[in-house]
Design a protein around this motif. Sequence first.
Motif, PDB file in Angstrom:
ATOM      1  N   SER A  59       0.840  -1.200   0.000  1.00 44.85           N
ATOM      2  CA  SER A  59       0.000   0.000   0.000  1.00 44.85           C
ATOM      3  C   SER A  59       0.883   1.261   0.000  1.00 44.85           C
ATOM      4  O   SER A  59       0.608   2.226  -0.715  1.00 44.85           O
ATOM      5  CB  SER A  59      -0.903  -0.038   1.228  1.00 44.85           C
ATOM      6  OG  SER A  59      -1.486   1.193   1.439  1.00 44.85           O
TER       7      SER A  59
ATOM      8  N   THR B  91       1.096   4.038  -3.227  1.00 41.88           N
ATOM      9  CA  THR B  91       0.734   5.440  -2.977  1.00 41.88           C
ATOM     10  C   THR B  91       1.986   6.333  -2.925  1.00 41.88           C
ATOM     11  O   THR B  91       1.909   7.474  -2.445  1.00 41.88           O
ATOM     12  CB  THR B  91      -0.058   5.591  -1.660  1.00 41.88           C
ATOM     13  OG1 THR B  91       0.696   4.989  -0.604  1.00 41.88           O
ATOM     14  CG2 THR B  91      -1.417   4.916  -1.751  1.00 41.88           C
ATOM     15  N   GLU B  92       3.102   5.821  -3.398  1.00 39.93           N
ATOM     16  CA  GLU B  92       4.375   6.555  -3.520  1.00 39.93           C
ATOM     17  C   GLU B  92       4.980   6.963  -2.171  1.00 39.93           C
ATOM     18  O   GLU B  92       5.871   7.794  -2.126  1.00 39.93           O
ATOM     19  CB  GLU B  92       4.190   7.815  -4.391  1.00 39.93           C
ATOM     20  CG  GLU B  92       3.859   7.504  -5.841  1.00 39.93           C
ATOM     21  CD  GLU B  92       3.781   8.750  -6.703  1.00 39.93           C
ATOM     22  OE1 GLU B  92       3.146   9.722  -6.261  1.00 39.93           O
ATOM     23  OE2 GLU B  92       4.345   8.749  -7.808  1.00 39.93           O
ATOM     24  N   GLN B  93       4.482   6.364  -1.075  1.00 36.00           N
ATOM     25  CA  GLN B  93       5.050   6.728   0.226  1.00 36.00           C
ATOM     26  C   GLN B  93       6.487   6.224   0.363  1.00 36.00           C
ATOM     27  O   GLN B  93       7.318   6.871   1.001  1.00 36.00           O
ATOM     28  CB  GLN B  93       4.191   6.156   1.361  1.00 36.00           C
ATOM     29  CG  GLN B  93       2.833   6.819   1.479  1.00 36.00           C
ATOM     30  CD  GLN B  93       1.966   6.184   2.550  1.00 36.00           C
ATOM     31  OE1 GLN B  93       2.348   6.108   3.705  1.00 36.00           O
ATOM     32  NE2 GLN B  93       0.795   5.717   2.171  1.00 36.00           N
TER      33      GLN B  93
ATOM     34  N   ASP C  67       8.555   5.899  -2.169  1.00 31.98           N
ATOM     35  CA  ASP C  67       9.339   6.835  -2.983  1.00 31.98           C
ATOM     36  C   ASP C  67       9.588   8.131  -2.209  1.00 31.98           C
ATOM     37  O   ASP C  67      10.657   8.731  -2.311  1.00 31.98           O
ATOM     38  CB  ASP C  67       8.596   7.160  -4.282  1.00 31.98           C
ATOM     39  CG  ASP C  67       8.625   5.999  -5.262  1.00 31.98           C
ATOM     40  OD1 ASP C  67       9.495   5.125  -5.115  1.00 31.98           O
ATOM     41  OD2 ASP C  67       7.767   5.962  -6.175  1.00 31.98           O
ATOM     42  N   ALA C  68       8.569   8.557  -1.445  1.00 32.40           N
ATOM     43  CA  ALA C  68       8.720   9.792  -0.659  1.00 32.40           C
ATOM     44  C   ALA C  68       9.799   9.620   0.411  1.00 32.40           C
ATOM     45  O   ALA C  68      10.562  10.545   0.678  1.00 32.40           O
ATOM     46  CB  ALA C  68       7.395  10.179  -0.023  1.00 32.40           C
ATOM     47  N   ILE C  69       9.860   8.439   0.992  1.00 34.74           N
ATOM     48  CA  ILE C  69      10.908   8.171   1.987  1.00 34.74           C
ATOM     49  C   ILE C  69      12.277   8.257   1.320  1.00 34.74           C
ATOM     50  O   ILE C  69      13.205   8.887   1.817  1.00 34.74           O
ATOM     51  CB  ILE C  69      10.700   6.778   2.628  1.00 34.74           C
ATOM     52  CG1 ILE C  69       9.457   6.794   3.517  1.00 34.74           C
ATOM     53  CG2 ILE C  69      11.927   6.347   3.438  1.00 34.74           C
ATOM     54  CD1 ILE C  69       9.046   5.420   4.038  1.00 34.74           C
ATOM     55  N   GLU C  70      12.374   7.631   0.151  1.00 35.39           N
ATOM     56  CA  GLU C  70      13.643   7.635  -0.590  1.00 35.39           C
ATOM     57  C   GLU C  70      14.013   9.056  -1.019  1.00 35.39           C
ATOM     58  O   GLU C  70      15.174   9.455  -0.935  1.00 35.39           O
ATOM     59  CB  GLU C  70      13.516   6.709  -1.807  1.00 35.39           C
ATOM     60  CG  GLU C  70      14.838   6.123  -2.225  1.00 35.39           C
ATOM     61  CD  GLU C  70      14.707   5.079  -3.320  1.00 35.39           C
ATOM     62  OE1 GLU C  70      13.658   4.408  -3.387  1.00 35.39           O
ATOM     63  OE2 GLU C  70      15.663   4.954  -4.102  1.00 35.39           O
TER      64      GLU C  70
END
Lengths: 266, 176
Positions: free
Chosen positions: B37, B41-43, B45-48
């Motif tokens: 999930s 939802t690109e979460q 990717d956001a962490i990276e």
Amino acid sequence: MNVSMPATIENPEKKTQPDKDMTAAVVSVDNVCKSFGNMKVLDGVSLSISHGETLAVLGRSGTGKSVLLRLIIGLVNPDSGSISVNGNNFAGLALDQLGEIRKKMGFLFQQSALYDSLSIAENVAFPLEHHRSSMSKAEHDERVKQLLDEVGMNGDSTKMPSEISGGMKKRVGLARALALEPEILLLDEPTAGLDPISSDEIDDLVLKLQRERKMASIIVTHDLHSARKISNRIALLNKGKVVIEGSFDNLQQSEIAFVKEFLRLS
Amino acid sequence: MFPSSLVYSVISVMGPIITGLMVSGRVGAGIGAQLASMKVTEQIDAIEASAINPYRLLAATRILACILMMPLLTLAADASGLLAGWFAQTLVEPLSIHQFITSGFQGATFNAFLPPTFKTMAYGLIIGLVSCFEGMRTVGGAEGVGRAATNSVVLSSLFVILADVVLVKLILVFFT
């Protein structure tokens, strides 16, 4: 052909040049190609952006605008060509080395990509907790409050992402992107899916941040109105190539059929 | 005879494998679905993009938790199995729990019980690795999340059973 825009959207302050010599490219994309399966998304794209400059990347859906941003921050690797940020080429860098470069970049995702298990304030605090561990809890809280104030979201800091609207999520995403005081800001469709008033508020917010922080920004958008308002330079992509790059006036004067069609329909 | 057979079968065989399969189903599906999930939802990717290593933050912590918790959960499963065994025994022939435990553990050594309990750390490693891998490589929206959860359960259960076959053999060779 209706390409003229209302005079009111021109913002004279965006034309302000950086106050020191910062002409060196902070982001340089050189002849980059990227395919997904048989589909060639980017085909020899070259772009660069200097300190304090704002580049808007326009184009039809599926022309690789978002992929270009993901390449610049290193979430996707190019098939060929090179990308460098502040002179550091991404090729062959380990995740930790890439991380050092990414600390200087802020990224606003198209769907905001807020961490759904964290509150608004915790979302903004997240990068600080990992990269500003020397700061005390009080300093973290103060910084988060300041960032949320900047984007007008301080009253909602305890809410969860599922409790706020799309425009508010963009604001929080922007605050999170600014948390580490980046030199480069990458915005993926900052106004997509928002009503005109919210879009305008986001544009004003981006302009305000650019004025105050003098960051280099790359903004991917479909919105010509927004691009004209907040950028110094526009690059128009079609079929994975840069069709034209220059000021809005350059686009208006272009005789390229695609450019004319894009401006007519925007 | 019954208490000692029960103690041996629960602690050596049934406790570890049932715990492994239950954790595969419950925790494996949870890790797979949660990470999937976050991926769609690109979460992640956001962490990276925030210059944080998502593998270290999301995967390493979950794998470590699985490894550390498996032996403890196995002990809980063993205790439940023995308690249920005592209850079944008392229905047929009344026996105090003290007598049941004394007779069950008569002649038992640590060597007989520690390796089967600690082998579940390998199950934890398998469940954590498989579930994180399935979750973090998800593509395809809600359908991808469902697929990641299913694959996490199916593959980790399968690998737990395969690992059990190998580990039982190794324990027989080295500890008996």
